[in-house]
Design a protein around this motif. Structure first.
Motif, PDB file in Angstrom:
ATOM      1  N   VAL A 157       0.839  -1.203   0.000  1.00 53.31           N
ATOM      2  CA  VAL A 157       0.000   0.000   0.000  1.00 53.31           C
ATOM      3  C   VAL A 157       0.873   1.251   0.000  1.00 53.31           C
ATOM      4  CG1 VAL A 157      -1.677   1.331   1.337  1.00 53.31           C
ATOM      5  CG2 VAL A 157      -1.949  -1.141   1.120  1.00 53.31           C
ATOM      6  N   ALA A 158       1.939   1.249   0.803  1.00 55.72           N
ATOM      7  CA  ALA A 158       2.844   2.403   0.848  1.00 55.72           C
ATOM      8  C   ALA A 158       3.521   2.615  -0.512  1.00 55.72           C
ATOM      9  CB  ALA A 158       3.897   2.201   1.936  1.00 55.72           C
ATOM     10  N   TRP A 159       3.933   1.519  -1.159  1.00 55.52           N
ATOM     11  CA  TRP A 159       4.562   1.660  -2.487  1.00 55.52           C
ATOM     12  C   TRP A 159       3.572   2.235  -3.498  1.00 55.52           C
ATOM     13  CZ3 TRP A 159       3.084  -0.152  -7.218  1.00 55.52           C
ATOM     14  CH2 TRP A 159       3.972   0.106  -8.260  1.00 55.52           C
ATOM     15  N   ASP A 166       3.781  10.284  -7.319  1.00 53.38           N
ATOM     16  CA  ASP A 166       4.844  10.678  -8.255  1.00 53.38           C
ATOM     17  C   ASP A 166       4.315  10.771  -9.679  1.00 53.38           C
ATOM     18  OD1 ASP A 166       6.643  10.820  -6.216  1.00 53.38           O
ATOM     19  OD2 ASP A 166       7.502   8.829  -6.555  1.00 53.38           O
ATOM     20  N   ARG A 167       3.460   9.832 -10.046  1.00 52.51           N
ATOM     21  CA  ARG A 167       2.978   9.792 -11.430  1.00 52.51           C
ATOM     22  C   ARG A 167       2.092  10.982 -11.770  1.00 52.51           C
ATOM     23  NH1 ARG A 167       0.305   4.613 -14.628  1.00 52.51           N
ATOM     24  NH2 ARG A 167      -0.675   5.774 -16.319  1.00 52.51           N
ATOM     25  N   VAL A 188      -2.617  10.065  -0.881  1.00 51.86           N
ATOM     26  CA  VAL A 188      -2.662  10.170  -2.340  1.00 51.86           C
ATOM     27  C   VAL A 188      -3.589  11.283  -2.834  1.00 51.86           C
ATOM     28  CG1 VAL A 188      -3.323   8.949  -4.460  1.00 51.86           C
ATOM     29  CG2 VAL A 188      -2.100   7.729  -2.641  1.00 51.86           C
ATOM     30  N   CYS A 189      -4.765  11.392  -2.265  1.00 54.01           N
ATOM     31  CA  CYS A 189      -5.836  12.166  -2.914  1.00 54.01           C
ATOM     32  C   CYS A 189      -5.811  13.655  -2.550  1.00 54.01           C
ATOM     33  CB  CYS A 189      -7.203  11.568  -2.561  1.00 54.01           C
ATOM     34  SG  CYS A 189      -7.371   9.859  -3.132  1.00 54.01           S
ATOM     35  N   THR A 190      -6.144  14.474  -3.543  1.00 58.09           N
ATOM     36  CA  THR A 190      -6.252  15.920  -3.354  1.00 58.09           C
ATOM     37  C   THR A 190      -7.709  16.376  -3.370  1.00 58.09           C
ATOM     38  OG1 THR A 190      -6.021  16.248  -5.757  1.00 58.09           O
ATOM     39  CG2 THR A 190      -4.008  16.300  -4.438  1.00 58.09           C
ATOM     40  N   ARG A 191      -8.619  15.445  -3.609  1.00 60.48           N
ATOM     41  CA  ARG A 191     -10.041  15.765  -3.678  1.00 60.48           C
ATOM     42  C   ARG A 191     -10.828  14.515  -3.294  1.00 60.48           C
ATOM     43  NH1 ARG A 191     -12.710  20.019  -5.746  1.00 60.48           N
ATOM     44  NH2 ARG A 191     -14.789  19.784  -6.599  1.00 60.48           N
ATOM     45  N   THR A 192     -11.991  14.687  -2.676  1.00 60.44           N
ATOM     46  CA  THR A 192     -12.800  13.552  -2.230  1.00 60.44           C
ATOM     47  C   THR A 192     -14.230  13.698  -2.726  1.00 60.44           C
ATOM     48  OG1 THR A 192     -11.449  13.323  -0.219  1.00 60.44           O
ATOM     49  CG2 THR A 192     -13.604  12.247  -0.223  1.00 60.44           C
ATOM     50  N   TRP A 193     -14.763  12.613  -3.263  1.00 64.63           N
ATOM     51  CA  TRP A 193     -16.179  12.532  -3.620  1.00 64.63           C
ATOM     52  C   TRP A 193     -16.854  11.583  -2.643  1.00 64.63           C
ATOM     53  CZ3 TRP A 193     -15.718  11.295  -9.594  1.00 64.63           C
ATOM     54  CH2 TRP A 193     -15.280  12.447 -10.271  1.00 64.63           C
ATOM     55  N   GLU A 194     -17.981  12.011  -2.073  1.00 66.17           N
ATOM     56  CA  GLU A 194     -18.772  11.140  -1.203  1.00 66.17           C
ATOM     57  C   GLU A 194     -20.071  10.772  -1.914  1.00 66.17           C
ATOM     58  OE1 GLU A 194     -20.832  10.929   3.236  1.00 66.17           O
ATOM     59  OE2 GLU A 194     -20.511  12.864   2.255  1.00 66.17           O
TER      60      GLU A 194
END
Length: 612
Positions: A157-159, A166-167, A188-194
């Motif tokens: 999960v960390a990898w 990075d991608r 990872v995420c910069t935005r969240t959808w609920e």
């Protein structure tokens, strides 16, 4: 930020239930979007609609300039051909072997899988990683992943989190991911959808920012509802003033009151896990003493390990796949017998185990949820009140309709909740949880963690969910594949460092190589339990030990004070949710406390090591 994909007024109905009602969304270049929501709310359906796998009943999904979308579905089934063919098709080796990004994917996901191995011979987890690798080596503009962390250990999960950041850090595409792994969402995420009740609410930031923003929205909604209720009471009081005069009352006032009554918003699903009674636990709980466990193929899984569990201990267990985490739990329950050594259990110990699979419910498939709980106990005392099985089931988030549903017709998350409830009504005092986050949505996970916070017994959690381990466990131990059980004063982060060092030393990703490297690194410091003796080194003086113990006590008092200050700040932020400047100032104070906490925790680890 250029636009890549859009959904406009999308409607989709499954059976008689509307999963998506007028949903409009956009995906832009560089965005990394996490999708959360209750089980069955339509998260996977939304991904299939966005990727073009499923057509909506109404509305449309548009892509800009022929944008390519790749989807990792939960139901991917790779059975034909070899690993190499599944990942690279018929491409020549020189076309991908020189690409550093492709080599990173191979090292991160396929290190323990031979490229010429037939897919039919791989385990379910290995096939899942092959399917993920096949998507990551491609150059699609939008990557859509449905539960990519399933079958990945903590290290995997960390990898994956590092690779995806990075991608997409500098644009070049977008990521949309459904996962219940909250650490992954934050990393990872910069935005969240609920996704809930047929709609999709959008929030800036990862999981932590989403939780804060949702709390602020709930606070604002509560304020609005309070005002509406006050106005409703006034209108109803006015309507009731003298029945004979009612016919002369202005119609618009009657219509206004009726509208207020009809404007009651539908409640969001609530989930409250009740803290049931716990049997008394004596000072002797579980002791693994000089245990060796050998598999039928001759491999030594545990080599002379010792582990003592006391009342109230809360341990998280991490480790490489195949290192024996589940077997360790089986030794504690008595369902596995050591080759040598012994497992001692206290006289008052009452163990309950939550297994990875939910197959133990198959024999109850013909019963309703309430009947399945009644098989364990018909009534139980919660917070001093006696509750029936039906009342307890409702508290666990099953509506009255779902409580009368057959067990065989429940979703994976509902079966998991039922498993947990049936364990708790037995009033155990030792709880063993093997991958408890499987199939649970983030709201249910939060409720489970809240329950475990107040758990008075002994708790052992085996999980790859880093957020859960750090949230509910006081200490972590690791199985590194070398037959020993190692204490982790630095938690999961220390485990990842040990694994990284082992991989660097071995120069290969195989489990056996990692195990030997881990054994070498373990020899450098005392393991948590049994094993070979290590050379003695000069210890701290008596004065240094006393000073270290005082320092530990001082730090612990300050950490308690910081926790109280943080709780107060959160309360003040919720109360002033509409005042942006006040919230910003309070958030700055919160960040300062978090930085101080991190420094104190590092100092505590150093002092505790000296204090012994």
């Amino acid at each position: 930020m250029s636009h890549l994909l859009g959904a406009d007024s999308v409607h989709l109905t499954l059976g008689t239930r509307a999963l998506l009602e007028g949903v409009s969304l956009g995906v832009d270049d560089g965005q990394r979007i996490g999708v959360v929501g209750p089980n069955g709310a339509g998260k996977s359906t939304l991904l299939r609609v966005l990727s073009g796998r499923q057509e909506p009943d109404a509305g449309r999904v548009t892509r800009v300039g022929g944008t390519r979308v790749a989807l990792l579905d939960q139901r991917d089934e790779l059975m034909a051909g070899t690993v190499l063919e599944a990942v690279h098709g018929d491409a020549d080796a020189h076309e991908w072997a020189s690409d550093a990004r492709v080599r990173a994917v191979h090292a991160g996901l396929l290190a323990d899988v031979a490229l010429d191995a037939p897919l039919s011979e791989l385990s379910g987890g290995q096939r899942r990683r092959v399917a993920l690798a096949a998507l990551l080596v491609r150059d699609d503009e939008i990557l859509v992943l449905d539960e990519p962390t399933n079958h990945l250990d903590v290290e995997g999960v960390a990898w994956l989190a590092s690779y995806l950041v990075d991608r997409y850090a500098r644009g070049g595409g977008a990521l949309v991911v459904v996962t219940h792994d909250r650490w992954f969402l934050d990393a990872v995420c910069t935005r969240t959808w609920e996704v809930h009740d047929g709609v999709v609410d959008q929030y800036e930031g990862g999981y932590a920012a989403y939780v804060l923003a949702r709390a602020e929205r709930a606070q604002q909604a509560a304020t609005v509802e309070s005002k509406r209720q006050n106005l409703l009471r006034k209108e109803l009081a006015w309507l009731r003033r003298g029945a004979p005069a009612r016919t002369s009352k202005p119609k618009f006032r009657i219509d206004a009151a009726t509208a207020l009554i009809a404007d009651e918003p539908p409640p969001r699903d609530s989930l409250a896990l009740a803290r049931t009674a716990t049997a008394r636990l004596g000072k002797d709980v579980l002791d693994i003493e000089d245990v060796t466990y050998t598999l039928p193929d001759g491999r030594v899984l545990f080599d002379d390990i010792t582990w003592r569990l006391g009342p109230g201990d809360r341990y998280g267990v991490v480790g490489v796949n195949g290192a024996g985490k589940t077997t360790l739990l089986r030794l504690l329950t008595g369902s596995a017998v050591p080759t040598s050594g012994r497992v001692r259990r206290g006289k008052t110990v009452r163990v309950a185990e939550l297994r990875q699979d939910v197959e133990d419910l198959d024999e109850l498939a013909g019963l309703t949820v309430v009947e399945a709980v009644e098989r364990e106990k018909r009534t139980i005392v919660v917070a001093g009140k006696e509750l029936t099985a039906a009342q307890l089931v409702e508290r666990l988030g099953f509506t009255r309709e779902r409580a009368r549903t057959l067990v065989g017709e429940l979703s994976g998350g509902e079966r998991r909740r039922l498993q947990l409830l049936r364990l708790l009504v037995g009033e155990p005092n030792v709880l063993l949880l093997d991958e408890p986050t499987n199939d649970l949505d983030t709201d249910t996970l939060a409720a489970v963690e809240d329950l475990l916070d107040g758990w008075p017994g002994t708790l052992i959690v085996v999980s790859h969910d880093r957020y859960l381990l750090e949230r509910v466990c006081d200490r972590q131990v690791a199985l590194l594949g070398d037959g020993h059980l190692r204490d982790l004063p630095g938690g999961v982060e220390e485990y990842l460092q040990l694994r990284g060092a082992a991989l660097a030393a071995s120069g290969a990703g195989s489990t056996s190589a990692v195990g030997s490297a881990a054994a070498a690194s373990a020899a450098a410091s005392a393991p948590a339990t049994g094993g070979a003796d290590t050379p003695s080194t000069p210890g701290p003086s008596a004065a240094e030990v006393r000073a270290a113990r005082k320092e530990v006590q001082r730090i612990e008092r300050r950490l308690q004070r910081i926790s109280a200050l943080e709780a107060d700040l959160h309360t003040r932020m919720a109360a002033q949710a509409t005042d942006h400047q006040a919230v910003t100032a309070l958030d700055a104070e919160l960040r300062a406390l978090a930085a101080e906490r991190e420094e104190l925790e590092l100092a505590w680890l150093e002092a505790a090591e000296t204090a012994g």
